[in-house]
Design an enzyme around this catalytic site. Sequence first.
Site, PDB file in Angstrom:
ATOM      1  N   ASP A   1      26.546  52.226  48.863  1.00 25.47           N
ATOM      2  CA  ASP A   1      26.685  51.568  50.158  1.00 25.47           C
ATOM      3  C   ASP A   1      26.884  52.676  51.174  1.00 25.47           C
ATOM      4  O   ASP A   1      27.544  53.675  50.897  1.00 25.47           O
ATOM      5  CB  ASP A   1      27.866  50.593  50.166  1.00 25.47           C
ATOM      6  CG  ASP A   1      27.765  49.653  51.361  1.00 25.47           C
ATOM      7  OD1 ASP A   1      26.684  49.072  51.577  1.00 25.47           O
ATOM      8  OD2 ASP A   1      28.763  49.486  52.088  1.00 25.47           O
ATOM      9  N   SER A   2      26.272  52.509  52.322  1.00 27.06           N
ATOM     10  CA  SER A   2      26.317  53.599  53.296  1.00 27.06           C
ATOM     11  C   SER A   2      26.254  53.054  54.704  1.00 27.06           C
ATOM     12  O   SER A   2      25.952  51.881  54.916  1.00 27.06           O
ATOM     13  CB  SER A   2      25.133  54.539  53.055  1.00 27.06           C
ATOM     14  OG  SER A   2      23.920  53.820  53.135  1.00 27.06           O
TER      15      SER A   2
ATOM     16  N   PHE B   1      15.072  56.926  58.648  1.00 20.77           N
ATOM     17  CA  PHE B   1      15.119  55.485  58.896  1.00 20.77           C
ATOM     18  C   PHE B   1      16.416  55.186  59.638  1.00 20.77           C
ATOM     19  O   PHE B   1      17.195  56.094  59.952  1.00 20.77           O
ATOM     20  CB  PHE B   1      15.037  54.695  57.573  1.00 20.77           C
ATOM     21  CG  PHE B   1      16.256  54.846  56.702  1.00 20.77           C
ATOM     22  CD1 PHE B   1      16.418  55.960  55.899  1.00 20.77           C
ATOM     23  CD2 PHE B   1      17.263  53.892  56.706  1.00 20.77           C
ATOM     24  CE1 PHE B   1      17.547  56.108  55.102  1.00 20.77           C
ATOM     25  CE2 PHE B   1      18.396  54.026  55.908  1.00 20.77           C
ATOM     26  CZ  PHE B   1      18.528  55.146  55.111  1.00 20.77           C
ATOM     27  N   GLY B   2      16.650  53.923  59.918  1.00 22.02           N
ATOM     28  CA  GLY B   2      17.927  53.502  60.509  1.00 22.02           C
ATOM     29  C   GLY B   2      18.229  54.221  61.814  1.00 22.02           C
ATOM     30  O   GLY B   2      17.396  54.282  62.723  1.00 22.02           O
TER      31      GLY B   2
ATOM     32  N   ASP C   1      18.636  57.352  62.367  1.00 22.35           N
ATOM     33  CA  ASP C   1      18.276  58.779  62.351  1.00 22.35           C
ATOM     34  C   ASP C   1      17.741  59.346  63.676  1.00 22.35           C
ATOM     35  O   ASP C   1      18.081  60.474  64.031  1.00 22.35           O
ATOM     36  CB  ASP C   1      17.269  59.070  61.222  1.00 22.35           C
ATOM     37  CG  ASP C   1      17.947  59.106  59.862  1.00 22.35           C
ATOM     38  OD1 ASP C   1      19.196  59.139  59.823  1.00 22.35           O
ATOM     39  OD2 ASP C   1      17.238  59.101  58.844  1.00 22.35           O
TER      40      ASP C   1
ATOM     41  N   ARG D   1      24.072  60.820  51.495  1.00 23.67           N
ATOM     42  CA  ARG D   1      23.578  60.291  50.215  1.00 23.67           C
ATOM     43  C   ARG D   1      23.294  61.431  49.245  1.00 23.67           C
ATOM     44  O   ARG D   1      23.600  61.341  48.063  1.00 23.67           O
ATOM     45  CB  ARG D   1      22.333  59.427  50.435  1.00 23.67           C
ATOM     46  CG  ARG D   1      21.977  58.567  49.239  1.00 23.67           C
ATOM     47  CD  ARG D   1      20.974  57.469  49.553  1.00 23.67           C
ATOM     48  NE  ARG D   1      21.458  56.570  50.572  1.00 23.67           N
ATOM     49  CZ  ARG D   1      21.111  56.605  51.862  1.00 23.67           C
ATOM     50  NH1 ARG D   1      20.224  57.472  52.287  1.00 23.67           N
ATOM     51  NH2 ARG D   1      21.635  55.771  52.715  1.00 23.67           N
TER      52      ARG D   1
ATOM     53  N   GLY E   1      12.795  53.470  48.997  1.00 26.42           N
ATOM     54  CA  GLY E   1      13.137  54.849  49.387  1.00 26.42           C
ATOM     55  C   GLY E   1      14.353  55.335  48.620  1.00 26.42           C
ATOM     56  O   GLY E   1      14.357  56.434  48.054  1.00 26.42           O
ATOM     57  N   LYS E   2      15.393  54.481  48.594  1.00 25.17           N
ATOM     58  CA  LYS E   2      16.626  54.853  47.876  1.00 25.17           C
ATOM     59  C   LYS E   2      16.359  54.974  46.383  1.00 25.17           C
ATOM     60  O   LYS E   2      16.865  55.866  45.719  1.00 25.17           O
ATOM     61  CB  LYS E   2      17.688  53.770  48.081  1.00 25.17           C
ATOM     62  CG  LYS E   2      18.406  53.852  49.396  1.00 25.17           C
ATOM     63  CD  LYS E   2      19.567  52.873  49.341  1.00 25.17           C
ATOM     64  CE  LYS E   2      20.203  52.711  50.701  1.00 25.17           C
ATOM     65  NZ  LYS E   2      21.225  51.648  50.679  1.00 25.17           N
TER      66      LYS E   2
HETATM   67  P1  IMP Z   1      23.057  49.807  52.906  1.00 26.67           P
HETATM   68  O1  IMP Z   1      21.622  49.807  52.514  1.00 26.67           O
HETATM   69  O2  IMP Z   1      23.774  48.536  52.667  1.00 26.67           O
HETATM   70  O3  IMP Z   1      23.781  51.000  52.360  1.00 26.67           O
HETATM   71  O4  IMP Z   1      23.076  49.886  54.497  1.00 26.67           O
HETATM   72  C1  IMP Z   1      22.949  51.070  55.086  1.00 26.67           C
HETATM   73  C2  IMP Z   1      22.676  50.929  56.568  1.00 26.67           C
HETATM   74  O5  IMP Z   1      23.348  52.015  57.193  1.00 26.67           O
HETATM   75  C3  IMP Z   1      21.192  51.100  56.851  1.00 26.67           C
HETATM   76  O6  IMP Z   1      20.553  49.879  57.048  1.00 26.67           O
HETATM   77  C4  IMP Z   1      21.193  51.960  58.096  1.00 26.67           C
HETATM   78  O7  IMP Z   1      21.331  51.126  59.229  1.00 26.67           O
HETATM   79  C5  IMP Z   1      22.467  52.787  57.965  1.00 26.67           C
HETATM   80  N1  IMP Z   1      22.193  54.067  57.255  1.00 26.67           N
HETATM   81  C6  IMP Z   1      22.651  54.453  56.034  1.00 26.67           C
HETATM   82  N2  IMP Z   1      22.192  55.681  55.705  1.00 26.67           N
HETATM   83  C7  IMP Z   1      21.415  56.048  56.721  1.00 26.67           C
HETATM   84  C8  IMP Z   1      20.621  57.211  56.951  1.00 26.67           C
HETATM   85  O8  IMP Z   1      20.514  58.143  56.130  1.00 26.67           O
HETATM   86  N3  IMP Z   1      19.956  57.233  58.116  1.00 26.67           N
HETATM   87  C9  IMP Z   1      20.029  56.230  59.029  1.00 26.67           C
HETATM   88  N4  IMP Z   1      20.723  55.122  58.873  1.00 26.67           N
HETATM   89  C10 IMP Z   1      21.421  55.032  57.716  1.00 26.67           C
END
Ligand code: IMP
Length: 197
Positions: A70-71, A153-154, A156, A181, A12-13
Amino acid sequence: MKKIVIATKNNGKLREMTEAFAELPVEIVSLEDFGELPDAIEDGKTFAENAKIKAEFFSSKTGYACIADDSGLEVEALGGIPGVYSARFAGFHADDGTNNQKLIEELERIGVAESKADYRCALTFVDIDGTSLETEGVCYGTIKKIAKGQGGFGYDPYFYIDGNKTMAELTLEEKNKISHRGAALRRMVTLLKEYLS
Ligand code: IMP
């Protein structure tokens, strides 16, 4: 044409970033083009530190310029957690379901119905000569204990962008316009245009 590796194993990313960088005079490739690579050790204390760790790690492993992100989610009533631990809030084998369950349990434990929250995204570009460019994006909202929507996802379905609409009720296009993002990516495109010209 300059080759840039997108340091993510999340399709997706990868799609989002490939689309965002389509207007740049670069060739975008994914980590999968390099076969089996080890994972970077994301032990930074901030999103920006982790993005830089990943970009430097995969640039050195592949020999090309690299962009990593990273998010995560920061919940005000929980003192900013899960933050850099968002992906593994519920433990090492966490998934979206267990992370969301943990989020709701934590809000219940401290007795709050909802809390201000934000999503943050840090992006780092590292070139082969060590030059780095960094951007960040933030999206403010509210975490409530009632899930709504099937998209995204996550976290949301629990992340309300206004009184009663969640991030999971937006189309991908709508989400990109307001998301952490999306903002970080648009800033990175601007910096890269200048850097590459
Ligand atoms: P990353 O992939 O290491 O950046 O981890 C990001 C984690 O933060 C994800 O597994 C989600 O749990 C959460 N996350 C980051 N961006 C989003 C988003 O846009 N929606 C929902 N959860 C997010």
